[in-house]
Design a protein around this motif. Sequence first.
Motif, PDB file in Angstrom:
ATOM      1  N   THR A   1      -3.216  -7.154  -4.842  1.00  0.00           N
ATOM      2  CA  THR A   1      -1.876  -7.606  -4.520  1.00  0.00           C
ATOM      3  C   THR A   1      -0.849  -6.992  -5.472  1.00  0.00           C
ATOM      4  OG1 THR A   1      -2.836  -9.629  -3.729  1.00  0.00           O
ATOM      5  CG2 THR A   1      -0.501  -9.679  -4.184  1.00  0.00           C
ATOM      6  N   LEU A   2      -1.188  -6.944  -6.773  1.00  0.00           N
ATOM      7  CA  LEU A   2      -0.255  -6.384  -7.745  1.00  0.00           C
ATOM      8  C   LEU A   2       0.082  -4.933  -7.422  1.00  0.00           C
ATOM      9  CD1 LEU A   2      -1.219  -7.613 -11.314  1.00  0.00           C
ATOM     10  CD2 LEU A   2       0.875  -8.003 -10.033  1.00  0.00           C
ATOM     11  N   THR A   3      -0.939  -4.116  -7.172  1.00  0.00           N
ATOM     12  CA  THR A   3      -0.701  -2.706  -6.859  1.00  0.00           C
ATOM     13  C   THR A   3       0.242  -2.586  -5.674  1.00  0.00           C
ATOM     14  OG1 THR A   3      -3.070  -2.555  -7.240  1.00  0.00           O
ATOM     15  CG2 THR A   3      -1.943  -0.534  -6.630  1.00  0.00           C
ATOM     16  N   LEU A   4      -0.107  -3.315  -4.629  1.00  0.00           N
ATOM     17  CA  LEU A   4       0.671  -3.231  -3.400  1.00  0.00           C
ATOM     18  C   LEU A   4       2.116  -3.653  -3.647  1.00  0.00           C
ATOM     19  CD1 LEU A   4      -0.433  -2.367  -0.707  1.00  0.00           C
ATOM     20  CD2 LEU A   4      -0.682  -4.752  -0.076  1.00  0.00           C
ATOM     21  N   ASN A   5       2.279  -4.762  -4.381  1.00  0.00           N
ATOM     22  CA  ASN A   5       3.627  -5.289  -4.574  1.00  0.00           C
ATOM     23  C   ASN A   5       4.467  -4.447  -5.515  1.00  0.00           C
ATOM     24  OD1 ASN A   5       3.229  -7.335  -2.828  1.00  0.00           O
ATOM     25  ND2 ASN A   5       2.728  -8.845  -4.374  1.00  0.00           N
ATOM     26  N   ILE A   6       3.853  -3.918  -6.573  1.00  0.00           N
ATOM     27  CA  ILE A   6       4.635  -3.095  -7.499  1.00  0.00           C
ATOM     28  C   ILE A   6       5.162  -1.870  -6.763  1.00  0.00           C
ATOM     29  CG2 ILE A   6       4.479  -1.584  -9.523  1.00  0.00           C
ATOM     30  CD1 ILE A   6       2.598  -3.656 -10.754  1.00  0.00           C
ATOM     31  N   ILE A   7       4.285  -1.225  -5.997  1.00  0.00           N
ATOM     32  CA  ILE A   7       4.729  -0.045  -5.247  1.00  0.00           C
ATOM     33  C   ILE A   7       5.834  -0.421  -4.270  1.00  0.00           C
ATOM     34  CG2 ILE A   7       4.002   1.731  -3.606  1.00  0.00           C
ATOM     35  CD1 ILE A   7       1.229   1.574  -4.856  1.00  0.00           C
ATOM     36  N   THR A   8       5.612  -1.510  -3.548  1.00  0.00           N
ATOM     37  CA  THR A   8       6.591  -1.933  -2.558  1.00  0.00           C
ATOM     38  C   THR A   8       7.937  -2.232  -3.198  1.00  0.00           C
ATOM     39  OG1 THR A   8       4.794  -2.925  -1.341  1.00  0.00           O
ATOM     40  CG2 THR A   8       6.993  -3.563  -0.699  1.00  0.00           C
ATOM     41  N   ILE A   9       7.911  -3.023  -4.271  1.00  0.00           N
ATOM     42  CA  ILE A   9       9.178  -3.411  -4.894  1.00  0.00           C
ATOM     43  C   ILE A   9       9.904  -2.184  -5.440  1.00  0.00           C
ATOM     44  CG2 ILE A   9      10.167  -4.669  -6.849  1.00  0.00           C
ATOM     45  CD1 ILE A   9       8.039  -6.823  -6.312  1.00  0.00           C
ATOM     46  N   LEU A  10       9.153  -1.278  -6.063  1.00  0.00           N
ATOM     47  CA  LEU A  10       9.767  -0.052  -6.584  1.00  0.00           C
ATOM     48  C   LEU A  10      10.455   0.717  -5.459  1.00  0.00           C
ATOM     49  CD1 LEU A  10       7.331   1.504  -9.203  1.00  0.00           C
ATOM     50  CD2 LEU A  10       9.683   0.698  -9.529  1.00  0.00           C
ATOM     51  N   ILE A  11       9.740   0.917  -4.380  1.00  0.00           N
ATOM     52  CA  ILE A  11      10.311   1.697  -3.277  1.00  0.00           C
ATOM     53  C   ILE A  11      11.545   1.000  -2.718  1.00  0.00           C
ATOM     54  CG2 ILE A  11       9.895   2.507  -0.916  1.00  0.00           C
ATOM     55  CD1 ILE A  11       7.052   3.099  -1.713  1.00  0.00           C
TER      56      ILE A  11
ATOM     57  N   ILE B   1       4.298   1.037   3.993  1.00  0.00           N
ATOM     58  CA  ILE B   1       5.381   1.206   4.984  1.00  0.00           C
ATOM     59  C   ILE B   1       5.649  -0.134   5.664  1.00  0.00           C
ATOM     60  CG2 ILE B   1       6.008   2.250   7.200  1.00  0.00           C
ATOM     61  CD1 ILE B   1       4.507   4.759   6.331  1.00  0.00           C
ATOM     62  N   THR B   2       4.595  -0.801   6.082  1.00  0.00           N
ATOM     63  CA  THR B   2       4.766  -2.065   6.786  1.00  0.00           C
ATOM     64  C   THR B   2       5.437  -3.104   5.902  1.00  0.00           C
ATOM     65  OG1 THR B   2       2.636  -1.524   7.757  1.00  0.00           O
ATOM     66  CG2 THR B   2       3.540  -3.663   8.301  1.00  0.00           C
ATOM     67  N   LEU B   3       5.114  -3.081   4.620  1.00  0.00           N
ATOM     68  CA  LEU B   3       5.700  -4.074   3.716  1.00  0.00           C
ATOM     69  C   LEU B   3       7.145  -3.771   3.371  1.00  0.00           C
ATOM     70  CD1 LEU B   3       2.890  -4.801   1.120  1.00  0.00           C
ATOM     71  CD2 LEU B   3       4.036  -6.471   2.546  1.00  0.00           C
ATOM     72  N   THR B   4       7.513  -2.476   3.324  1.00  0.00           N
ATOM     73  CA  THR B   4       8.841  -2.145   2.812  1.00  0.00           C
ATOM     74  C   THR B   4       9.935  -2.125   3.873  1.00  0.00           C
ATOM     75  OG1 THR B   4       8.179   0.148   3.005  1.00  0.00           O
ATOM     76  CG2 THR B   4       8.153  -0.800   0.809  1.00  0.00           C
ATOM     77  N   TYR B   5       9.627  -1.602   5.060  1.00  0.00           N
ATOM     78  CA  TYR B   5      10.738  -1.255   5.959  1.00  0.00           C
ATOM     79  C   TYR B   5      11.680  -2.418   6.246  1.00  0.00           C
ATOM     80  CZ  TYR B   5       8.599  -3.563   9.957  1.00  0.00           C
ATOM     81  OH  TYR B   5       8.084  -4.506  10.796  1.00  0.00           O
ATOM     82  N   GLY B   6      11.150  -3.616   6.224  1.00  0.00           N
ATOM     83  CA  GLY B   6      12.004  -4.755   6.565  1.00  0.00           C
ATOM     84  C   GLY B   6      12.845  -5.255   5.396  1.00  0.00           C
TER      85      GLY B   6
END
Lengths: 527, 333
Positions: B105-115, B202-207
């Motif tokens: 979860t951390l990996t996914l969220n850090i990348i998402t939040i950064l982007i 992509i799915t996590l960020t676009y929205g």
Amino acid sequence: MSKKSYHTILAAALFFFITGLSGGYSRIHPSTLVEHLSAEPGTLNPMTATDAYEGMINGHIYEALVERDRDTLEMIPRLAERWTISPDKMRFRFFLKKGVRWSDGPEFTADDIIYSFRVLKDPKTANSHVKVYYLDVQSVEKIDRYTVEFLYSRPYYLALEFCGGMPVVPKHIFDDGTDFNTHKNNRLPIGTGPFKFQKWETGKRIILEANENYWGRKPGIKKIIYKIVMEQNVALQMLKKGELDVVALREIQWVRQTGSPKFTENFYKLKYYQPNFRYIGWNAKRPFFSDSRVRLALGHLINRKAILDKLMFGLGEMVTGNFYIFSKYYNKNVKQVEYDPEKGKRLLSEAGWRDTDNDGILDRDGRKFSFTFMIPSGTEFSERLASILKEDFSKVGIEMDIRKYEWAVFVNKLHNREFDAVTLAWGLGYSGDPYQLWHSSQAEKGSNFCNFINSEADDIMDKARVEFDESKRVKLYHRFHEIIYDEQPYTFLFAKPTLAAISKRFDNVKVHVTGLNIDEWIVRLEK
Amino acid sequence: MKKYIVKRILLIFPTIIGITLITYLMVRLAPGDYTSLKAGMEGELKAGSVGREILEEERKLYGLDKPILTGYADWLFKFVKLDFGTSRKDGRPVAERIKDALPVTLTLNIITILIVYIISIPLGIYSAVKKDSLFDRGSSLALFILYSLPSFWIGLLLLLYFSGGENLNIFPLGGLMSEWETEPGFFAKILDIAWHLVLPVITLTYGSFAFLARYSRANLLEVINQQYITTARAKGLSEMKVIFVHAFRNSLIPLITLMASLLPGLLGGSVIVERIFSIPGIGLLAFEAILSRDIPVIMAIGSISAILTLIGILLSDLTYAIADPRIRLESKI
């Protein structure tokens, strides 16, 4: 950074990326089977596990004394070589196979059976769902190293099935003084079966490998990988892509997404029925449903065939009673309740439900026919069924409100009998003793939550439990089936098939009455 | 400042007790408990759904027969010693289950939040500077369209078109890593994970672009209309300097409020994305625990995110003081 070194890094990255991709595609060995799991089991201890996934996996690792023949449904020897039953049907003596070894070495003996029974009965063991079947087993005695005897407190025709099917766990592993419910081997099972446990990558996959020292016939498959993929649509994609070999299909996938010639060339599509049936239950304690004529009338108002075609794409069998449709107990002479709204209306008015105040809703003694229909949330079938019923009932002047509850709440309401009508399915055993579902003694606290009480039915169920002559039992249950039809405590809907797609990499993939048997599959040689 | 920090940290403890007590009460008072769920799942009851007496016995095993407050006290006592108990689903320590799910979860969220931050904030600034231009209108329309697309649908479409057997076959069908027969090299492993993360990210960020971009746009616009910006322009400063030195820095303050939610946000998983892409993260863990009334897991995740939220709020209050020296912390309590 100079432009040159930038390029070198880029090239290196690209190189690693490509090798990464091709490396990731490391081919699965041909003799490995990759099966789909739609959720992860909690534990792999057969004594305490509660979910269906555990059974799928442990069926290859653990064995019981007897097992059910996949086609005849008779009990046949597994870890027991043979057994004897005392004339009073109270003592069941099992003679164990000699030389059977647990996959870590030690021999399987009577001590393992004695230990297994002890933990099964231990109040500290969290297995209430297993204990309930062993209430009548008084004791298990070790006669010698290879003989055990189960003593029942009263005769019961399913006794052999229950004591022979008792989960058997290795004493030398579990009896080490640590807590059984949280024992480390709950996630590292050691059994006697054709496969042994290799690895569990939490949330991803569980891997079994063939047990080289297995006492019986060794399977053609050398390794099974259970891959956890929660989304059904993704699982089907993986199957098509070759990342999965076995996937359970949903009805819509069976009908719409697996019909191409390319698909049928590469995959078997198999269908079989496990004992289950879906129904609408009417709470007989409610004034609307206490009269069997009303329950029958409602059955006439429901177009079951149309519902089957519409909601399940016609994949299912309409049933008239609770017995497994392929067992001898199922009475094929009982007719379906046909769709006949006129007859339904007539029956309702016979029972006193008429629209006396002309408001469009039936009433009797000043009480409107208005009830709630309880469904579990998240099950698409129930939701669509409920809206169909609501519409059909409103046409004849019955008002129905839909109440949707989360599963835990739903079960709680069922236990407390806080519902008018409900739709659910029962997953049953093959030799279905209807006692738990319909006996009057189960109405207060057991599974007879619709409060079905009928003295003749009670009598039959009591008699059948101690009737060891199968043909006589069949007669009793056929009569029982008729009573259930006359009384209509449920409106019986359908038996739902299990649908599976399996890679044609494997041969000898047979559909038995009870389903598939991976152990007999043969790996096809590469062309 | 020191006194303030100490005070705030001390305040965390009673708050945590309050939050966890309410959580515990809610879980215990919700109908249904772990034992009754053994009767079956998803609309199908198992034969012989367990008699009441046996269930009562089993409830005792889990301490569900004790009064709620005693149960809470037991939990709190263990929690203080950092013992989260064992999960009812698999009998493993809760800490271990969280440890399994957390890195994912951390990996996914850090990348998402950064982007999300890297794209949204410049987008917001640019839109504010070019207010009412075609770019401003167009980007906000595009962002809102993205915002309104449901992620379960987009996720499945992405899988279907980019990793299916029938269309393009560029990305893997879920999971976090390939199934290696031999242990891969470090770089290969990193690239492999990155390759698996493309579609979920992509799915996590676009929205999430829409909210942050609009938010930073609005903040900047407010600042741009201030008199000191006019002054800055009048001084003859370059537009770059006006925007980035004078305006942007001042528009940051409201953004700091958002940071309070960043820390707990790192831990929060997305049930939908984790499900579609078969990623065993915190979101699914928490979701399943709630459905199955797995109290130790619910309490552990609940209290960890409560603590992170409180720390997040504390940090954002402290950052206020750094960004805006006018804010006096001592008087704030």
